[in-house]
Enzyme design. Structure first.
Site, short mmCIF file in Angstrom:
data_model
loop_
_atom_site.label_atom_id
_atom_site.label_comp_id
_atom_site.label_asym_id
_atom_site.label_seq_id
_atom_site.Cartn_x
_atom_site.Cartn_y
_atom_site.Cartn_z
N ASP A 10 42.96 57.45 86.09
CA ASP A 10 42.40 56.58 85.06
C ASP A 10 41.00 56.18 85.53
O ASP A 10 40.67 56.27 86.72
CB ASP A 10 43.32 55.35 84.92
CG ASP A 10 42.70 54.25 84.09
OD1 ASP A 10 42.53 54.46 82.88
OD2 ASP A 10 42.34 53.22 84.66
N ASP A 12 38.56 53.11 83.99
CA ASP A 12 38.25 51.67 84.05
C ASP A 12 39.39 50.89 84.72
O ASP A 12 40.53 50.94 84.30
CB ASP A 12 38.01 51.14 82.63
CG ASP A 12 36.69 51.66 82.07
OD1 ASP A 12 36.57 51.77 80.84
OD2 ASP A 12 35.80 52.00 82.86
N LYS A 159 48.00 59.39 76.58
CA LYS A 159 47.39 60.04 77.75
C LYS A 159 48.35 61.09 78.36
O LYS A 159 47.94 62.17 78.77
CB LYS A 159 47.05 59.00 78.82
CG LYS A 159 45.86 58.10 78.52
CD LYS A 159 45.55 57.25 79.75
CE LYS A 159 44.38 56.32 79.54
NZ LYS A 159 44.01 55.61 80.80
N ASP A 182 45.85 51.55 86.03
CA ASP A 182 45.77 50.09 86.20
C ASP A 182 46.32 49.29 85.04
O ASP A 182 46.54 48.08 85.19
CB ASP A 182 44.30 49.67 86.41
CG ASP A 182 43.54 49.69 85.09
OD1 ASP A 182 43.01 48.63 84.70
OD2 ASP A 182 43.51 50.74 84.43
N ASP A 186 48.16 53.17 80.58
CA ASP A 186 48.57 54.18 81.59
C ASP A 186 50.09 54.30 81.69
O ASP A 186 50.60 55.14 82.44
CB ASP A 186 47.99 53.81 82.97
CG ASP A 186 46.47 53.80 82.96
OD1 ASP A 186 45.87 52.85 83.50
OD2 ASP A 186 45.88 54.73 82.36
O1 PGA Z 1 38.57 52.72 77.53
C1 PGA Z 1 39.18 51.71 77.93
O2 PGA Z 1 39.43 50.70 77.26
C2 PGA Z 1 39.70 51.69 79.35
O3 PGA Z 1 39.49 52.93 79.93
P1 PGA Z 1 40.59 53.50 80.96
O4 PGA Z 1 41.71 54.06 80.13
O5 PGA Z 1 39.83 54.53 81.73
O6 PGA Z 1 41.03 52.32 81.80
MG MG Z 2 42.21 51.58 83.15
#
Ligand code: PGA
Ligand code: MG
Length: 233
Positions: A10, A12, A159, A182, A186
């Protein structure tokens, strides 16, 4: 211990901190994993164009799952096209219905430019996701709160489902993929990988699902899990 043939990350909150700043340790770790011959896949709610830029600048080779599974990209596959798995027109209709049914106090602000998202709509976290879920309860959509943005996505993709498609292209059994995340977007992702890792700053529901919860947060957690499970330090 399952043999790890790919690392799925992942973005962010996992390879970045809470301000979306990329972790130097995560970059170093990703390059070490790639140099050992294990492809790294980015699996994110971010747009295809953002993630394409990141994969290029970090140097991952395992391809990209973007927009919470709504898009997929793999260098050398289908003439490098970005594959789109959702009907954006339907999602836009759901988003417009939402806007028409929100009270004055709730204003939505699109994250990124609405036109660069190909399969979903994302906006800033100015309200509780449950209010949106209630308004859209009769629509075939899913609402994620990633901790960074709110997303309205096609309920038939996520995902994990798209990661399985990418794994097939890579000829890698998803059971041999280590996934690190995180937050709630996910949960589906970790359901589809063999080794499930949550960074220390992960949401409690993700930690419950994980085979291993890192002691360290964000990129330092990624480095910890890679050293432990790939380089067996
Ligand atoms: O796009 C987002 O809100 C968060 O991105 P991520 O899935 O990489 O944590
Ligand atoms: Mg994330």
């Amino acid at each position: 211990m399952k043999k790890i043939k790919a690392l799925a990350l992942d973005i962010d909150g996992t390879i970045t901190d809470s301000q979306r700043l990329l972790s130097i340790n995560a970059i170093k770790t990703i390059r070490k994993v790639e140099n050992s011959g294990i492809p790294v896949i980015l699996v994110t709610g971010n747009t295809a164009v953002y993630t394409y830029a990141l994969t290029t600048s970090i140097g991952t080779t395992g391809g990209v799952v973007g927009e919470n599974g709504g898009v997929m990209f793999k260098e050398g596959y289908k003439n490098n096209e970005t594959i789109v798995f959702a009907d954006k027109k339907y999602i836009d209709k759901a988003y417009n219905y939402l806007k028409e049914n929100l009270t004055k106090e709730h204003q939505l602000k699109i994250v990124d430019d609405q036109y660069c998202r190909l399969s979903e709509v994302a906006f800033y976290r100015t309200m509780n996701a449950d209010i949106i879920r209630e308004i859209l309860k009769d629509w075939n959509v899913k609402v994620y709160d990633s901790g960074f943005a709110l997303h309205i996505t096609d309920q038939n993709i996520n995902k994990g489902i798209t990661l399985e498609k990418l794994a097939k292209i890579l000829k890698i059994n998803p059971d041999n993929i280590m996934g690190i995340g995180d937050s709630e977007n996910d949960l589906d992702f970790l359901d589809h990988v063999g080794i499930k890792i949550a960074v220390a700053n992960a949401s409690s529901n993700l930690k419950e699902k994980a085979d291993y919860v890192c002691k360290k947060p964000n990129g330092d957690g990624v480095m910890e899990a890679v050293e432990k499970f790939i380089f067996n330090d």
